[in-house]
Design an enzyme around this catalytic site. Structure first.
Site, PDB file in Angstrom:
ATOM      1  N   LEU A   1      74.971 -32.723  59.060  1.00  0.00           N
ATOM      2  CA  LEU A   1      76.484 -32.599  58.084  1.00  0.00           C
ATOM      3  C   LEU A   1      76.873 -33.963  57.797  1.00  0.00           C
ATOM      4  O   LEU A   1      76.187 -34.992  58.425  1.00  0.00           O
ATOM      5  CB  LEU A   1      77.540 -32.179  59.020  1.00  0.00           C
ATOM      6  CG  LEU A   1      77.608 -30.684  59.590  1.00  0.00           C
ATOM      7  CD1 LEU A   1      78.690 -30.320  60.564  1.00  0.00           C
ATOM      8  CD2 LEU A   1      77.441 -29.667  58.502  1.00  0.00           C
ATOM      9  N   ASP A   2      76.995 -34.053  56.545  1.00  0.00           N
ATOM     10  CA  ASP A   2      77.755 -35.593  56.007  1.00  0.00           C
ATOM     11  C   ASP A   2      78.553 -36.037  57.129  1.00  0.00           C
ATOM     12  O   ASP A   2      79.115 -35.388  57.848  1.00  0.00           O
ATOM     13  CB  ASP A   2      78.174 -35.237  54.547  1.00  0.00           C
ATOM     14  CG  ASP A   2      77.605 -34.575  53.473  1.00  0.00           C
ATOM     15  OD1 ASP A   2      76.177 -34.706  53.823  1.00  0.00           O
ATOM     16  OD2 ASP A   2      78.172 -34.011  52.742  1.00  0.00           O
ATOM     17  N   LYS A   3      78.681 -37.529  57.040  1.00  0.00           N
ATOM     18  CA  LYS A   3      79.330 -38.116  57.863  1.00  0.00           C
ATOM     19  C   LYS A   3      80.809 -37.875  57.795  1.00  0.00           C
ATOM     20  O   LYS A   3      81.419 -37.673  58.704  1.00  0.00           O
ATOM     21  CB  LYS A   3      79.164 -39.755  57.747  1.00  0.00           C
ATOM     22  CG  LYS A   3      79.940 -40.547  58.390  1.00  0.00           C
ATOM     23  CD  LYS A   3      79.624 -42.120  58.201  1.00  0.00           C
ATOM     24  CE  LYS A   3      80.397 -42.963  58.963  1.00  0.00           C
ATOM     25  NZ  LYS A   3      80.277 -44.659  58.725  1.00  0.00           N
ATOM     26  N   GLU A   4      81.259 -37.496  56.520  1.00  0.00           N
ATOM     27  CA  GLU A   4      82.555 -37.073  56.406  1.00  0.00           C
ATOM     28  C   GLU A   4      82.852 -35.657  56.825  1.00  0.00           C
ATOM     29  O   GLU A   4      84.038 -35.427  56.994  1.00  0.00           O
ATOM     30  CB  GLU A   4      83.074 -37.467  54.888  1.00  0.00           C
ATOM     31  CG  GLU A   4      82.878 -38.889  54.479  1.00  0.00           C
ATOM     32  CD  GLU A   4      81.598 -38.856  53.893  1.00  0.00           C
ATOM     33  OE1 GLU A   4      80.680 -38.017  54.141  1.00  0.00           O
ATOM     34  OE2 GLU A   4      81.352 -40.019  53.186  1.00  0.00           O
ATOM     35  N   THR A   5      81.905 -34.866  56.745  1.00  0.00           N
ATOM     36  CA  THR A   5      82.110 -33.382  57.153  1.00  0.00           C
ATOM     37  C   THR A   5      82.289 -33.225  58.689  1.00  0.00           C
ATOM     38  O   THR A   5      81.496 -33.925  59.525  1.00  0.00           O
ATOM     39  CB  THR A   5      81.014 -32.712  56.557  1.00  0.00           C
ATOM     40  OG1 THR A   5      80.849 -32.892  55.173  1.00  0.00           O
ATOM     41  CG2 THR A   5      81.226 -31.106  56.796  1.00  0.00           C
TER      42      THR A   5
END
Length: 232
Positions: A98-102
């Site tokens: 998952l993306d860092k922000e997700t």
């Protein structure tokens, strides 16, 4: 077990990267440089680039509700990596990313075959997300998203058409989206194509496994039923 499989199943790195370590003569078996064709027995000692590799016979399956800010990598050299965050006493690695922000559901395991099964696009496993955007959603936006979007792939230097997918509006700024692809930052890039910015993104399901009420930052073991469903 073949040496490259032994290394990858420990979670240290992929099988391909293990081959690179072997070629570079950075793998020792019982203190000696390992040849490419090498089979590991129970009592053998394996080191890769100075790191002792321990193979765990027990299969481990964990689900984590990943918070924003955590990076989905097994590399110990990257700050805020998911392995340090979970702090599990045995070697495990994330399935996909998952993306860092997700935020939301991600699986961790020590079973290499699970990665191949879940990450292969040919298997069309679905993943479900809750998406919040920065301005009011229109019917046209929902239709366009669900019909497929041309997004630029910087690696291939060409556009990729996303597969048609179910999109259900939940309120003025929120919708539920189900994907069978795993393109880099796919949802964010799809929304940006229509001048929408994702302000919050959470994965709530992978295949048959639901995030449910698991709190942010917490993890639990998969149930026997959930594990069985991974192999179907």
């Amino acid at each position: 077990m073949r040496l490259n499989q032994y290394i990858s199943s420990s979670g240290f790195c992929s099988r391909r990267q293990a081959e690179r370590y072997i070629t570079a003569e950075k793998v020792l078996v019982n203190g000696e440089i390992a040849p490419h064709v090498c089979f590991i027995e129970d009592n053998d000692e394996v080191e890769v680039d100075g790191h002792t590799i321990k193979h765990t016979a027990q299969e481990i399956y964990i689900m984590l509700n990943k918070p924003s800010g955590i990076i989905c990598t097994a590399s110990p050299y990257i700050a805020d990596n998911i392995i340090d965050f979970v702090s599990y006493p045995e070697r495990i690695f994330p399935v996909g990313r998952l993306d860092k922000e997700t935020e939301g559901l991600i699986l961790l395991t020590n079973v290499g075959g699970v990665v191949n099964e879940l990450m292969s696009e040919e298997n069309n496993h679905t993943k479900e997300y809750i998406v919040v955007v920065d301005k009011k959603i229109t019917d046209t936006f929902i239709v366009n998203l669900s019909s497929g979007v041309d997004i630029y792939n910087p690696r291939k230097k060409s556009y990729t058409r996303t597969n048609p997918c179910p999109v259900i509006q939940l309120d003025d700024y929120t919708f539920r989206m189900t994907l069978s692809q795993g393109l880099n930052r796919q949802i964010r890039r799809m929304c940006r194509n229509f001048q929408y910015t994702v302000t919050h993104l959470q994965r709530v399901r992978i295949k048959h496994i639901q995030l449910g009420s698991l709190e942010r930052g917490q993890w639990r073991y998969l149930t026997k039923e959930e594990i069985a469903g991974l192999n179907r």
